[in-house]
Design a protein around this motif. Sequence first.
Motif, mmCIF file in Angstrom:
data_model
loop_
_atom_site.group_PDB
_atom_site.id
_atom_site.type_symbol
_atom_site.label_atom_id
_atom_site.label_comp_id
_atom_site.label_asym_id
_atom_site.label_seq_id
_atom_site.Cartn_x
_atom_site.Cartn_y
_atom_site.Cartn_z
ATOM 1 N N GLU A 291 0.840 -1.207 0.000
ATOM 2 C CA GLU A 291 0.000 0.000 0.000
ATOM 3 C C GLU A 291 0.874 1.257 0.000
ATOM 4 O O GLU A 291 0.603 2.226 -0.712
ATOM 5 C CB GLU A 291 -0.910 0.014 1.247
ATOM 6 N N ILE A 292 1.932 1.213 0.789
ATOM 7 C CA ILE A 292 2.838 2.377 0.880
ATOM 8 C C ILE A 292 3.515 2.625 -0.470
ATOM 9 O O ILE A 292 3.584 3.772 -0.939
ATOM 10 C CB ILE A 292 3.890 2.146 1.999
ATOM 11 N N THR A 293 3.975 1.551 -1.103
ATOM 12 C CA THR A 293 4.619 1.690 -2.424
ATOM 13 C C THR A 293 3.670 2.403 -3.382
ATOM 14 O O THR A 293 4.053 3.334 -4.093
ATOM 15 C CB THR A 293 4.978 0.294 -2.995
ATOM 16 N N ALA A 294 2.400 1.962 -3.388
ATOM 17 C CA ALA A 294 1.418 2.538 -4.321
ATOM 18 C C ALA A 294 1.152 4.010 -3.984
ATOM 19 O O ALA A 294 1.050 4.856 -4.883
ATOM 20 C CB ALA A 294 0.118 1.736 -4.265
ATOM 21 N N GLU A 295 1.070 4.338 -2.697
ATOM 22 C CA GLU A 295 0.773 5.727 -2.301
ATOM 23 C C GLU A 295 1.921 6.665 -2.683
ATOM 24 O O GLU A 295 1.697 7.782 -3.164
ATOM 25 C CB GLU A 295 0.511 5.814 -0.793
ATOM 26 N N ILE A 296 3.145 6.216 -2.507
ATOM 27 C CA ILE A 296 4.299 7.076 -2.843
ATOM 28 C C ILE A 296 4.393 7.241 -4.364
ATOM 29 O O ILE A 296 4.624 8.341 -4.877
ATOM 30 C CB ILE A 296 5.609 6.511 -2.245
ATOM 31 N N LYS A 297 4.149 6.139 -5.083
ATOM 32 C CA LYS A 297 4.220 6.203 -6.550
ATOM 33 C C LYS A 297 3.146 7.176 -7.082
ATOM 34 O O LYS A 297 3.420 8.019 -7.945
ATOM 35 C CB LYS A 297 3.984 4.788 -7.111
ATOM 36 N N ALA A 298 1.947 7.064 -6.521
ATOM 37 C CA ALA A 298 0.856 7.950 -6.961
ATOM 38 C C ALA A 298 1.212 9.415 -6.669
ATOM 39 O O ALA A 298 0.945 10.304 -7.488
ATOM 40 C CB ALA A 298 -0.445 7.565 -6.253
ATOM 41 N N ALA A 299 1.824 9.661 -5.524
ATOM 42 C CA ALA A 299 2.190 11.044 -5.166
ATOM 43 C C ALA A 299 3.247 11.581 -6.132
ATOM 44 O O ALA A 299 3.175 12.740 -6.568
ATOM 45 C CB ALA A 299 2.698 11.100 -3.723
ATOM 46 N N GLU A 300 4.196 10.728 -6.490
ATOM 47 C CA GLU A 300 5.242 11.164 -7.438
ATOM 48 C C GLU A 300 4.626 11.470 -8.800
ATOM 49 O O GLU A 300 4.949 12.484 -9.429
ATOM 50 C CB GLU A 300 6.264 10.030 -7.603
ATOM 51 N N GLU A 301 3.729 10.598 -9.255
ATOM 52 C CA GLU A 301 3.095 10.814 -10.568
ATOM 53 C C GLU A 301 2.275 12.104 -10.559
ATOM 54 O O GLU A 301 2.310 12.891 -11.502
ATOM 55 C CB GLU A 301 2.232 9.610 -10.950
ATOM 56 N N PHE A 302 1.549 12.299 -9.454
ATOM 57 C CA PHE A 302 0.737 13.505 -9.320
ATOM 58 C C PHE A 302 1.633 14.751 -9.403
ATOM 59 O O PHE A 302 1.337 15.705 -10.127
ATOM 60 C CB PHE A 302 -0.001 13.467 -7.969
ATOM 61 N N ALA A 303 2.756 14.709 -8.692
ATOM 62 C CA ALA A 303 3.670 15.868 -8.683
ATOM 63 C C ALA A 303 4.283 16.082 -10.063
ATOM 64 O O ALA A 303 4.358 17.221 -10.546
ATOM 65 C CB ALA A 303 4.761 15.651 -7.632
ATOM 66 N N GLU A 304 4.705 14.996 -10.689
ATOM 67 C CA GLU A 304 5.344 15.135 -12.015
ATOM 68 C C GLU A 304 4.393 15.747 -13.030
ATOM 69 O O GLU A 304 4.768 16.606 -13.822
ATOM 70 C CB GLU A 304 5.820 13.764 -12.518
ATOM 71 N N LYS A 305 3.125 15.285 -13.008
ATOM 72 C CA LYS A 305 2.149 15.746 -14.018
ATOM 73 C C LYS A 305 1.629 17.152 -13.748
ATOM 74 O O LYS A 305 1.061 17.794 -14.629
ATOM 75 C CB LYS A 305 0.954 14.792 -14.031
ATOM 76 N N SER A 306 1.786 17.635 -12.514
ATOM 77 C CA SER A 306 1.199 18.940 -12.162
ATOM 78 C C SER A 306 2.006 20.075 -12.785
ATOM 79 O O SER A 306 3.218 19.960 -12.972
ATOM 80 C CB SER A 306 1.209 19.121 -10.639
ATOM 81 N N PRO A 307 1.328 21.210 -13.089
ATOM 82 C CA PRO A 307 2.038 22.362 -13.661
ATOM 83 C C PRO A 307 2.771 23.164 -12.583
ATOM 84 O O PRO A 307 2.411 23.092 -11.409
ATOM 85 C CB PRO A 307 0.887 23.200 -14.238
#
Length: 321
Positions: A291-307
């Motif tokens: 669960e932790i792996t997925a949450e950190i990965k999602a946070a990184e993707e969210f940050a990368e895609k954000s303007p």
Amino acid sequence: MHDLELVARLYKKMSLIRRFELRLAEIYHTDAVKSPVHLSVGQEAIAVGICDPLEKDDIVSNTYRCHATYIAKGGNLNEMMAELYGKATGCAGGKAGSMHLVDMKNGILGASAVVGTTIPVATGYALAMKMEAAKTGRQRVTVSVFGDGATEEGCFYESLNFAALHKLPILFVCENNRLAIHTPIEKRWATKRLCERVATYGIETHKISDDNIFNVRDTVTKAINDMRHHHSGPQFIECSTYRWLEHVGPRDDHSDNYRDLNEYRRWKENDQIARLAKLLDKDTVARLEDEITAEIKAAEEFAEKSPYPADEELYKHVYAN
Ligand SMILES: Cc1ncc(C[n+]2csc(CCOP(=O)(O)OP(=O)(O)O)c2C)c(N)n1
């Protein structure tokens, strides 16, 4: 015998904090993270032990070393990562960075890099909560977290006095990691009797010397209950802990010759994450880690895609309206 649901919850929060920060350390050299980082690796038990007993609308106030309390209090992980990346979707609009995390929806007061200054702000918040409770009948509480170095600032003692005089619902928590940047406590304090110093203000004090997460949680639970339901006024907890990595930045600094490596090893053997993992079965630990792996990965993707913030943002939030 511990309640396994509680153990799993505390384990997951502590491991999430550590793995999030170790991931930051890994990616730091890529320049994705736009601000200095003060990591709490080794200190996670304090933040989680403090925040677990709090209600969502209770307030926690941090320092620049604020990742752990932000995550422990339920701060939004995507918005945290985006803030570190300097993106517009960050918890402070991408304009503040690691040292100034804030999430008022989840009761996380904005932090500051100036040592000690968050303590009077948190005390003011506790005054507002006391005035609010006079109208609503419901007492929220503030927890002010700071390092041992911050107890050397005058505003710490001014805040203790004001809070004690007005019986404010504030829990002062000193995360005593023995170090202020590179200077150990023996070179800064004439005596280590911090709790005795604080007690002279008429404040109930508690000292937890072993970083034991259950002791931290139990002590905070009782203190919060006293403040919320019995109007006990402020209390103070000194929690001993140890920072494993450098004061600021992603590395270990064990070759810098300012710390006692035997002391570091002793604290490492006392690691509360490893301790709690042993209380859980292997499948539960594996599930929580996934669960932790997925949450950190999602946070990184969210940050990368954000303007990044728009240029006009530079002129906003400079003055109060
Ligand atoms: C008023 C002020 N003085 C000095 C500094 C420089 N400084 C930044 S962090 C730090 C050490 C503070 O140590 P402590 O309060 O124990 O917190 P820790 O870093 O160990 O979490 C100092 C002296 C500062 N930021 N603000």
